[in-house]
Design a protein around this motif. Sequence first.
Motif, mmCIF file in Angstrom:
data_model
loop_
_atom_site.group_PDB
_atom_site.id
_atom_site.type_symbol
_atom_site.label_atom_id
_atom_site.label_comp_id
_atom_site.label_asym_id
_atom_site.label_seq_id
_atom_site.Cartn_x
_atom_site.Cartn_y
_atom_site.Cartn_z
ATOM 1 N N HIS A 142 46.152 80.775 83.697
ATOM 2 C CA HIS A 142 47.435 80.102 83.954
ATOM 3 C C HIS A 142 47.442 78.769 83.227
ATOM 4 O O HIS A 142 46.558 77.946 83.409
ATOM 5 C CB HIS A 142 47.614 79.897 85.466
ATOM 6 C CG HIS A 142 48.801 79.069 85.802
ATOM 7 N ND1 HIS A 142 48.746 77.960 86.603
ATOM 8 C CD2 HIS A 142 50.091 79.177 85.390
ATOM 9 C CE1 HIS A 142 49.942 77.429 86.688
ATOM 10 N NE2 HIS A 142 50.778 78.137 85.962
ATOM 11 N N THR A 143 48.451 78.559 82.388
ATOM 12 C CA THR A 143 48.557 77.296 81.648
ATOM 13 C C THR A 143 49.954 76.715 81.843
ATOM 14 O O THR A 143 50.914 77.441 82.113
ATOM 15 C CB THR A 143 48.253 77.500 80.145
ATOM 16 O OG1 THR A 143 48.925 78.662 79.669
ATOM 17 C CG2 THR A 143 46.759 77.656 79.911
ATOM 18 N N GLU A 144 50.053 75.408 81.698
ATOM 19 C CA GLU A 144 51.331 74.721 81.906
ATOM 20 C C GLU A 144 52.202 74.865 80.666
ATOM 21 O O GLU A 144 51.735 74.700 79.539
ATOM 22 C CB GLU A 144 51.092 73.225 82.195
ATOM 23 C CG GLU A 144 50.310 72.963 83.467
ATOM 24 C CD GLU A 144 51.027 73.474 84.722
ATOM 25 O OE1 GLU A 144 52.268 73.482 84.750
ATOM 26 O OE2 GLU A 144 50.322 73.887 85.664
ATOM 27 N N HIS A 145 53.483 75.156 80.902
ATOM 28 C CA HIS A 145 54.422 75.304 79.787
ATOM 29 C C HIS A 145 55.744 74.623 80.183
ATOM 30 O O HIS A 145 55.984 73.472 79.841
ATOM 31 C CB HIS A 145 54.583 76.799 79.477
ATOM 32 C CG HIS A 145 55.616 77.152 78.462
ATOM 33 N ND1 HIS A 145 55.900 76.371 77.367
ATOM 34 C CD2 HIS A 145 56.456 78.246 78.367
ATOM 35 C CE1 HIS A 145 56.859 76.947 76.661
ATOM 36 N NE2 HIS A 145 57.214 78.064 77.244
ATOM 37 N N ILE A 146 56.570 75.298 80.953
ATOM 38 C CA ILE A 146 57.801 74.720 81.486
ATOM 39 C C ILE A 146 57.528 74.377 82.954
ATOM 40 O O ILE A 146 56.924 75.190 83.658
ATOM 41 C CB ILE A 146 58.957 75.762 81.428
ATOM 42 C CG1 ILE A 146 59.126 76.314 80.005
ATOM 43 C CG2 ILE A 146 60.241 75.198 82.007
ATOM 44 C CD1 ILE A 146 59.914 75.501 79.052
ATOM 45 N N PRO A 147 57.957 73.209 83.422
ATOM 46 C CA PRO A 147 57.697 72.863 84.830
ATOM 47 C C PRO A 147 58.180 73.950 85.788
ATOM 48 O O PRO A 147 59.292 74.467 85.642
ATOM 49 C CB PRO A 147 58.496 71.553 85.025
ATOM 50 C CG PRO A 147 58.605 70.970 83.647
ATOM 51 C CD PRO A 147 58.668 72.134 82.689
ATOM 52 N N ASN A 148 57.300 74.306 86.719
ATOM 53 C CA ASN A 148 57.612 75.310 87.754
ATOM 54 C C ASN A 148 57.963 76.692 87.205
ATOM 55 O O ASN A 148 58.710 77.447 87.837
ATOM 56 C CB ASN A 148 58.736 74.812 88.683
ATOM 57 C CG ASN A 148 58.313 73.594 89.440
ATOM 58 O OD1 ASN A 148 57.187 73.527 89.943
ATOM 59 N ND2 ASN A 148 59.185 72.600 89.492
ATOM 60 N N LYS A 149 57.443 77.011 86.033
ATOM 61 C CA LYS A 149 57.651 78.360 85.477
ATOM 62 C C LYS A 149 56.277 78.905 85.112
ATOM 63 O O LYS A 149 55.526 78.246 84.378
ATOM 64 C CB LYS A 149 58.544 78.265 84.237
ATOM 65 C CG LYS A 149 58.885 79.603 83.616
ATOM 66 C CD LYS A 149 59.870 79.407 82.463
ATOM 67 C CE LYS A 149 60.133 80.703 81.743
ATOM 68 N NZ LYS A 149 60.835 81.692 82.580
ATOM 69 N N LEU A 150 55.964 80.096 85.602
ATOM 70 C CA LEU A 150 54.626 80.634 85.366
ATOM 71 C C LEU A 150 54.457 81.119 83.925
ATOM 72 O O LEU A 150 55.344 81.769 83.368
ATOM 73 C CB LEU A 150 54.354 81.784 86.334
ATOM 74 C CG LEU A 150 54.170 81.361 87.793
ATOM 75 C CD1 LEU A 150 54.221 82.570 88.710
ATOM 76 C CD2 LEU A 150 52.859 80.589 87.962
ATOM 77 N N SER A 151 53.324 80.803 83.354
ATOM 78 C CA SER A 151 53.034 81.201 81.974
ATOM 79 C C SER A 151 51.520 81.350 81.824
ATOM 80 O O SER A 151 50.755 80.621 82.464
ATOM 81 C CB SER A 151 53.572 80.124 81.026
ATOM 82 O OG SER A 151 53.489 80.565 79.698
ATOM 83 N N TYR A 152 51.118 82.283 80.978
ATOM 84 C CA TYR A 152 49.689 82.588 80.859
ATOM 85 C C TYR A 152 49.235 82.600 79.403
ATOM 86 O O TYR A 152 49.956 83.030 78.503
ATOM 87 C CB TYR A 152 49.387 83.954 81.517
ATOM 88 C CG TYR A 152 49.640 83.879 82.997
ATOM 89 C CD1 TYR A 152 48.656 83.464 83.875
ATOM 90 C CD2 TYR A 152 50.921 84.136 83.506
ATOM 91 C CE1 TYR A 152 48.916 83.331 85.238
ATOM 92 C CE2 TYR A 152 51.199 83.998 84.865
ATOM 93 C CZ TYR A 152 50.187 83.595 85.718
ATOM 94 O OH TYR A 152 50.453 83.445 87.064
ATOM 95 N N SER A 153 48.018 82.093 79.225
ATOM 96 C CA SER A 153 47.317 82.188 77.954
ATOM 97 C C SER A 153 46.219 83.234 78.150
ATOM 98 O O SER A 153 45.936 83.629 79.286
ATOM 99 C CB SER A 153 46.699 80.837 77.580
ATOM 100 O OG SER A 153 47.696 79.831 77.568
#
Length: 244
Positions: A142-153
């Motif tokens: 799990h990495t940060e991308h857009i605030p409060n939106k889940l995103s994965y590397s």
Amino acid sequence: MSRLDIQMLGTGSAFAKTYFNTNALFYTDRHTLLLDCGTTALLSMHQLGKSVNEIDAVLISHIHADHIGGLEEFAFQMKFVYNRKPKLFIHESLVNSLWESSLKGGLLQDECAALEDYFEVLPLQTGVSTELLPGFVVQAIHTEHIPNKLSYSFLINENFFYSADMRFNPDLLEQLVQQGVQTIFHDCQLKPPGVVHASLQELQSLPAYIQERIWLMHYDDSKPKDLDKEGVMRFVEQHKRYTF
Ligand SMILES: O=c1ccn([C@@H]2O[C@H](COP(=O)(O)O)[C@@H](O)[C@H]2O)c(=O)[nH]1
Ligand SMILES: [Zn+2]
Ligand SMILES: [Zn+2]
């Protein structure tokens, strides 16, 4: 460690027209996996003379059109042209929203009422390494991308890191290199501020031993075609096949 080939269907940002969306084909000895299937993915495959039928599995990082916008056509072609149900790997936290917030509008019809009617859905869990295809082991981070939106590397085969879309996280990059990661495909916003991606300026602040492992992707159309390096960091090129 297995040999891994990667070929980018596109290397551009969400709005790129020249470089297409940042989506990748990974080739193992016998299989092909598509990492993200954005709006331009199938056009790019067509340009390469490749059929959708050559894809064994899809892996999705997060829900933005440059990463999932091609999935409706992909699903329709697989089901109604090739009569296949491809493997779909996606973090367990994104399965419901992929269907309910994105694909349902186009794919819902009689006898096709769920994501599982088009795909063999195989949810990924954080911190668990999973062999998606023989010789292709993935850990979703799990990495940060857009605030409060889940995103994965994704950490692939323990030595290749694919950021997809993430903000600058020097501590994670440092930790990955200490763990043995040799190659980092990292999204890069050429003009600061990075905001929802790492900016070029931020990546240039990393120590040389990290920068030399970095290949830049997800850049905008302002990158000159003939610019292939930025210091020691290299730009990934669309359609070129790399072996790691
Ligand atoms: O909070 C936000 C959300 C989006 N943007 C812009 O949109 C694109 C979204 O696509 P990505 O695939 O995540 O790049 C992003 O690059 C921004 O240009 C934004 O600025 N702020
Ligand atoms: Zn993106
Ligand atoms: Zn995104």
